[in-house]
Design a protein around this motif. Structure first.
Motif, PDB file in Angstrom:
ATOM      1  N   ALA A   1      -9.165   8.432   9.183  1.00  0.00           N
ATOM      2  CA  ALA A   1      -8.810   9.286  10.325  1.00  0.00           C
ATOM      3  C   ALA A   1      -7.582  10.130  10.017  1.00  0.00           C
ATOM      4  N   LEU A   2      -6.597   9.528   9.371  1.00  0.00           N
ATOM      5  CA  LEU A   2      -5.351  10.248   9.070  1.00  0.00           C
ATOM      6  C   LEU A   2      -5.493  11.177   7.859  1.00  0.00           C
ATOM      7  N   GLY A   3      -6.595  11.014   7.105  1.00  0.00           N
ATOM      8  CA  GLY A   3      -6.804  11.862   5.935  1.00  0.00           C
ATOM      9  C   GLY A   3      -5.758  11.634   4.863  1.00  0.00           C
ATOM     10  N   THR A   4      -5.422  10.363   4.641  1.00  0.00           N
ATOM     11  CA  THR A   4      -4.395  10.037   3.645  1.00  0.00           C
ATOM     12  C   THR A   4      -4.883   8.851   2.828  1.00  0.00           C
ATOM     13  N   ASP A   5      -4.239   8.636   1.668  1.00  0.00           N
ATOM     14  CA  ASP A   5      -4.645   7.479   0.862  1.00  0.00           C
ATOM     15  C   ASP A   5      -3.688   6.302   1.034  1.00  0.00           C
ATOM     16  N   HIS A   6      -2.636   6.485   1.841  1.00  0.00           N
ATOM     17  CA  HIS A   6      -1.767   5.342   2.096  1.00  0.00           C
ATOM     18  C   HIS A   6      -1.075   5.466   3.450  1.00  0.00           C
ATOM     19  N   ILE A   7      -0.851   4.316   4.053  1.00  0.00           N
ATOM     20  CA  ILE A   7      -0.066   4.217   5.292  1.00  0.00           C
ATOM     21  C   ILE A   7       1.312   3.721   4.857  1.00  0.00           C
ATOM     22  N   ASP A   8       2.368   4.336   5.384  1.00  0.00           N
ATOM     23  CA  ASP A   8       3.707   3.901   4.964  1.00  0.00           C
ATOM     24  C   ASP A   8       4.078   2.564   5.599  1.00  0.00           C
ATOM     25  N   ILE A   9       3.831   2.446   6.894  1.00  0.00           N
ATOM     26  CA  ILE A   9       4.156   1.180   7.587  1.00  0.00           C
ATOM     27  C   ILE A   9       2.994   0.823   8.520  1.00  0.00           C
ATOM     28  N   LEU A  10       2.527  -0.406   8.412  1.00  0.00           N
ATOM     29  CA  LEU A  10       1.474  -0.911   9.307  1.00  0.00           C
ATOM     30  C   LEU A  10       2.080  -2.001  10.190  1.00  0.00           C
ATOM     31  N   LEU A  11       1.966  -1.812  11.518  1.00  0.00           N
ATOM     32  CA  LEU A  11       2.473  -2.818  12.454  1.00  0.00           C
ATOM     33  C   LEU A  11       1.312  -3.598  13.062  1.00  0.00           C
ATOM     34  N   LEU A  12       1.530  -4.896  13.250  1.00  0.00           N
ATOM     35  CA  LEU A  12       0.590  -5.733  14.010  1.00  0.00           C
ATOM     36  C   LEU A  12       0.926  -5.504  15.481  1.00  0.00           C
ATOM     37  N   HIS A  13       0.001  -4.899  16.240  1.00  0.00           N
ATOM     38  CA  HIS A  13       0.349  -4.198  17.482  1.00  0.00           C
ATOM     39  C   HIS A  13       0.814  -5.106  18.623  1.00  0.00           C
ATOM     40  N   ARG A  14       0.020  -6.106  18.968  1.00  0.00           N
ATOM     41  CA  ARG A  14       0.406  -7.058  20.031  1.00  0.00           C
ATOM     42  C   ARG A  14      -0.065  -8.436  19.628  1.00  0.00           C
ATOM     43  N   PRO A  15       0.752  -9.467  19.862  1.00  0.00           N
ATOM     44  CA  PRO A  15       0.404 -10.802  19.379  1.00  0.00           C
ATOM     45  C   PRO A  15      -0.993 -11.233  19.824  1.00  0.00           C
ATOM     46  N   ASP A  16      -1.805 -11.663  18.853  1.00  0.00           N
ATOM     47  CA  ASP A  16      -3.150 -12.177  19.122  1.00  0.00           C
ATOM     48  C   ASP A  16      -3.013 -13.684  19.377  1.00  0.00           C
ATOM     49  N   ALA A  17      -3.386 -14.117  20.569  1.00  0.00           N
ATOM     50  CA  ALA A  17      -3.260 -15.545  20.910  1.00  0.00           C
ATOM     51  C   ALA A  17      -4.036 -16.415  19.929  1.00  0.00           C
ATOM     52  N   LEU A  18      -5.084 -15.833  19.325  1.00  0.00           N
ATOM     53  CA  LEU A  18      -5.924 -16.620  18.412  1.00  0.00           C
ATOM     54  C   LEU A  18      -5.577 -16.321  16.951  1.00  0.00           C
ATOM     55  N   VAL A  19      -4.343 -15.886  16.714  1.00  0.00           N
ATOM     56  CA  VAL A  19      -3.953 -15.518  15.341  1.00  0.00           C
ATOM     57  C   VAL A  19      -4.045 -16.724  14.408  1.00  0.00           C
ATOM     58  N   GLU A  20      -4.561 -16.448  13.199  1.00  0.00           N
ATOM     59  CA  GLU A  20      -4.519 -17.446  12.122  1.00  0.00           C
ATOM     60  C   GLU A  20      -3.698 -16.792  11.013  1.00  0.00           C
ATOM     61  N   PRO A  21      -2.428 -17.197  10.898  1.00  0.00           N
ATOM     62  CA  PRO A  21      -1.528 -16.458  10.005  1.00  0.00           C
ATOM     63  C   PRO A  21      -1.974 -16.447   8.538  1.00  0.00           C
ATOM     64  N   GLU A  22      -2.715 -17.463   8.124  1.00  0.00           N
ATOM     65  CA  GLU A  22      -3.232 -17.457   6.736  1.00  0.00           C
ATOM     66  C   GLU A  22      -4.162 -16.260   6.542  1.00  0.00           C
TER      67      GLU A  22
END
Ligand SMILES: NC(=O)c1ccc[n+]([C@@H]2O[C@H](COP(=O)([O-])OP(=O)(O)OC[C@H]3O[C@@H](n4cnc5c(N)ncnc54)[C@H](OP(=O)(O)O)[C@@H]3O)[C@@H](O)[C@H]2O)c1
Length: 311
Positions: A110-131
């Protein structure tokens, strides 16, 4: 424009960021004007998210289509985006391996780029598995698709849980903060005071945790009175605050938006302010705040005028 090397990265970051959450319906010319006003003000850092827009990755696509950046123009800006909020069949939050990896690929397209400089995890997922998060971040980092990582709306314990498995530094935590929506700051000044609502701990020491761990706080909705209920500037519900803002704006010879921005950039945590306006002139106005250094007396006067208590 005040800039600093974003801790944990080699990115020279401006104190002001232009957020792209509201550009879906904007024309090419309007997006270009917003982009040009940002660059003219020294703001070369743009905040996106997979979920922004009427369709997934809609605002990312609008940005790229409107600007058609050359490779060298792309290299002159910092592109940050987020992953983990899903609207279809939802909304719900999803930090699964499949969602992270596929969303990064879709953001790149979508951004038309080959890299994202910073990726944020947007909102805590209650079912997150950190591994699983760790496996996904390793994959997109090794493939050169993402340079740095961070979180958004995360508590200290949620960051610690991720860090048990995630090996990359988490360099940013994007959190809601404005003069009027200032829980991050007010609660630290009123601990253990039963009679005060601002003593109720809603942020669990997040600001101090971020400072202790070199995680840059990025303040979202810097002009909203509360949660998407409109700006406090010029709002008749905040007469005292607006009177102080107008007086300080006159004294510093800047627009009121700059005083609102300066209240955040004055904080020694060295935060970034994530603007949401779609009006180029408001970007210009707000960006001036990064170079205004409010005195302690002025900073606290704004704090009190917004209705917060200095106990
Ligand atoms: N991480 C998260 O969970 C999260 C959540 C929300 C937002 N964000 C990020 O933060 C950015 C900012 O969010 P936001 O849009 O709520 O923030 P904002 O900058 O506080 O609010 C901007 C909104 O207020 C309006 N506005 C009216 N008068 C204004 C004035 N005098 N100065 C500035 N704005 C005025 C703007 O309209 P005009 O466009 O007409 O100026 C726009 O609709 C977003 O673009 C996004 O990148 C992150």
């Amino acid at each position: 424009m005040k800039t600093f090397v974003l801790p944990g990265t080699d990115i020279v970051a401006p104190a002001i960021v232009t957020g792209m959450m509201r550009i879906q319906e904007k024309s090419d010319a309007e997006v270009r004007a917003l982009f040009d006003a940002s660059l003219d003000a020294g703001v070369n850092f743009f905040d996106h998210a997979a979920v922004y827009g009427s369709q997934p990755h809609g605002c990312e696509r609008r940005f790229a289509e409107a600007l058609s950046l050359t490779p060298s123009q792309r290299d002159e800006i910092t592109l940050q985006t987020k992953v983990g909020i899903v609207k279809e069949d939802g909304p719900y939050f999803d930090f699964s391996y499949d969602e992270i990896v596929s969303s990064v690929d879709d953001s790149l397209t979508a951004l038309g780029t080959d890299h994202i400089d910073i990726l944020l995890l947007h909102r805590p997922d209650a079912l997150v598995e950190p591994e699983e998060v760790a496996r996904a971040l390793d994959e997109v980092a090794t493939a050169g698709k993402v340079r740095y990582f961070g979180v958004s709306n995360h508590s200290p314990a949620q960051v610690e849980l991720l860090k048990r498995y995630v090996t990359q530094p988490l360099v940013a935590n994007q959190l809601q903060l404005s003069i009027t929506h200032a829980d991050l700051i007010t609660q630290g000044m009123s601990i253990n005071m039963g009679a005060l609502d601002q003593s109720v701990d809603r942020t669990i020491g997040t600001l101090d945790y971020c400072r202790l761990h070199d995680i840059t706080v990025q303040a979202w909705s810097p002009f909203q009175a509360g949660f998407f209920n409109g700006p406090f500037l010029g709002n008749p519900d905040y007469p005292e605050l607006n009177a102080v803002i107008d007086r300080l704006a006159g004294a510093y010879d800047v627009p009121g938006e700059a005083i609102a921005t300066a209240w955040i950039t004055r904080h020694p945590a060295q935060m970034q302010v994530v603007l949401g306006t779609t009006q180029p002139e408001r970007v210009t106005a707000a960006a001036k705040g990064a170079d205004v250094v409010l005195t302690k007396v002025e900073w606290y006067e704004l704090y009190r005028a917004a209705g917060h208590i200095v106990p």
